[in-house]
Design a protein around this motif. Sequence first.
Motif, short mmCIF file in Angstrom:
data_model
loop_
_atom_site.label_atom_id
_atom_site.label_comp_id
_atom_site.label_asym_id
_atom_site.label_seq_id
_atom_site.Cartn_x
_atom_site.Cartn_y
_atom_site.Cartn_z
N PHE A 185 0.77 -1.39 0.07
CA PHE A 185 -0.33 -0.03 -0.12
C PHE A 185 0.94 1.30 -0.01
N PHE A 186 1.99 1.18 0.71
CA PHE A 186 2.74 2.61 1.00
C PHE A 186 3.55 2.67 -0.29
N ILE A 187 3.88 1.60 -0.96
CA ILE A 187 4.77 1.61 -2.20
C ILE A 187 3.97 2.34 -3.10
N ALA A 188 2.80 1.58 -3.27
CA ALA A 188 1.65 2.29 -4.38
C ALA A 188 1.50 3.73 -4.20
N LEU A 189 1.34 4.27 -2.75
CA LEU A 189 0.87 5.42 -2.44
C LEU A 189 2.04 6.55 -2.74
N GLY A 190 3.09 5.88 -2.99
CA GLY A 190 4.10 6.94 -3.19
C GLY A 190 5.20 7.05 -2.08
N ILE A 191 5.61 6.10 -1.01
CA ILE A 191 6.55 6.33 0.07
C ILE A 191 7.92 6.84 -0.77
N ASP A 192 8.25 6.27 -1.86
CA ASP A 192 9.53 6.64 -2.20
C ASP A 192 9.59 8.21 -2.48
N LYS A 193 8.60 8.85 -2.85
CA LYS A 193 8.60 10.50 -3.00
C LYS A 193 8.72 10.94 -1.68
N ILE A 194 8.11 10.41 -0.80
CA ILE A 194 7.96 11.06 0.55
C ILE A 194 9.68 10.81 1.21
N ILE A 195 10.07 9.75 1.07
CA ILE A 195 11.59 9.63 1.37
C ILE A 195 12.33 10.72 0.53
N LYS A 196 12.24 11.06 -0.64
CA LYS A 196 12.97 12.08 -1.11
C LYS A 196 12.58 13.28 -0.83
N GLU A 197 11.33 13.77 -0.60
CA GLU A 197 10.66 14.97 -0.17
C GLU A 197 11.54 15.28 1.37
N LEU A 198 11.48 14.36 2.09
CA LEU A 198 11.49 14.58 3.64
C LEU A 198 13.12 14.41 4.04
N TYR A 199 13.55 13.39 3.52
CA TYR A 199 14.68 12.84 4.00
C TYR A 199 15.84 13.02 3.14
N GLU A 200 15.98 13.19 1.87
CA GLU A 200 17.10 12.94 1.04
C GLU A 200 18.21 13.83 1.29
N ASN A 201 18.14 14.83 1.85
CA ASN A 201 19.32 15.87 2.55
C ASN A 201 19.55 15.38 4.04
N SER A 202 19.08 14.62 4.55
CA SER A 202 19.20 14.45 6.06
C SER A 202 20.53 13.85 6.23
N PRO A 203 21.36 14.38 7.39
CA PRO A 203 22.58 13.56 7.43
C PRO A 203 22.58 12.26 8.21
N ASN A 204 21.36 11.77 8.40
CA ASN A 204 21.24 10.51 9.03
C ASN A 204 20.36 9.72 8.03
N TYR A 205 20.70 9.94 6.64
CA TYR A 205 19.79 9.53 5.51
C TYR A 205 19.61 7.83 5.56
#
Length: 372
Positions: A306-326
Motif C-alpha cells: 500500500f505504501f509503495i503504491a501510494l508513493g512512499i519513495d517520493k516521501i523519502i525524497k521529499e523529507l529525508y534526501e538531504n538528511s545527515p542521517n539518511y
Amino acid sequence: MNPLEQKIIWKIKNNGPITFETFMDIVLYEPGLGYYASDKTEIGRAGDFYTSQHLHPAFGAMIGKQIEEMWEIIEKPADFYAVEPGAGAGLMCKDVMDYLHSREVFSSLKYVMIEPSPFMQHKQKKLLKGYLDKVKWVPSLKELSNIKGCVLSNELLDAFPVHLIEMENELKEIYVTADNDDIKEIKGALSTDAISYYLKEFSIELPRGYRTEINLRIKDWLKTVNEVLSEGFILTIDYGHPAWDYYSEDRNRGTLLCYYKHQVFEDPYKNIGEQDITAHVNFSSVKKWGKELGFETLGFCRQGTFFIALGIDKIIKELYENSPNYLFEIANIKRLIFPGTIGETHKVMIQYKGKAKPSLRGFSIKNQKDRL
C-alpha cells in the motif's frame, strides 16, 4: 496480588465465572487499573510493544498523504475530520500534521482524538502543543455526529475484547473463574447465540480440539462509525486475515497473544493489567458488516504494498534526501514496507460511504479485497 487481580477475584466470587471477553475487557480497560487505562503504561520502545508510528514519522506522513487524497475525492469539503480512536501518545497525529501543515488540505483539516483517559489526553496535548488549535479531544466516538472525513483505525480492532471458544463434542466457551486466589479458566455453554451465528455467517467449521477467538465488538464499533460519519472513509491498519485463512486448520490454537516488555507470551492470566492482550482481526467480518451498513470496501492489501503504491519513495525524497542521517532513516522506513516486517504482517483496508466512485492510489499495485 495487585488491585486489579483483587477486583477480578472479588467480582467472580460474588457473581460467578465471567466470560473471557469480560475478563479481557477488565484487564485492558478498567479505569485507572487496566492496561490501556493506567498512568503507568508505556507504549513504544520503553514499553511492551511498538507500532508503525513508533518506527518512523514516514508512517504518519503516508497517512497524511492518504487523508489528502480522500479530501480531494469528496470534493474538498471546508471541514474534513480525521478521527483517531486509540491514539496512544499521539505520534501519528503529530506526524500527519507535520506533513500536511503546508498543504492546501490543512486549512480544512480538523483532527479529533478519541481519548477517555485524562492522563493520556494530557500526554497527547503536551506532544501536540504546536497544533492545539487544530486538534479536539472527546471521550467517545458517540460525541461526534454528521461529519465528513475519515476514521483512522491503527491497531485498534486487535485490542477489542474477544470471546474464546473451543470445540469439544460440542462448542464450548472459555470462562474465567477463581480458585482461592488463583485465576483460572473453565469451559461452559456459549454466553450468546451471536457466536453460533458468527460461525455460520463466515462458513466456519471447527474440528475437535480447535480453539480460537470471536470478535463481536467490531460490529458494534462499525455501527457507531456509521452513525457518526455522513460521508467518508474508514482506514483500518491491523494484523489479521480473511476468515478462510484465520480459521484454517493450521491455526488451531487461535491468534491470542500477550506482550510484556517487548516479549511475546501466550498466558493472559499472568501480569494482569501490566501486559497487552491482542487477537488478530477477521477482515472478512469488517468487510461484510461494513457493507451491511453501506460501506463499500475499496481495497485490502499488505501495508508495505500500500505504501509503495501510494508513493512512499517520493516521501523519502521529499523529507529525508538531504538528511545527515539518511541511511538510518531509510533503515527504519524499510521496516514499514519490507517482507518480514510490519510491512508484511499489517494489512490496510479502506471502506467508503458516499456518492463518489473512488479509486485509491494505494491499491493500484495490488488489491485483494475479493479474497475477503
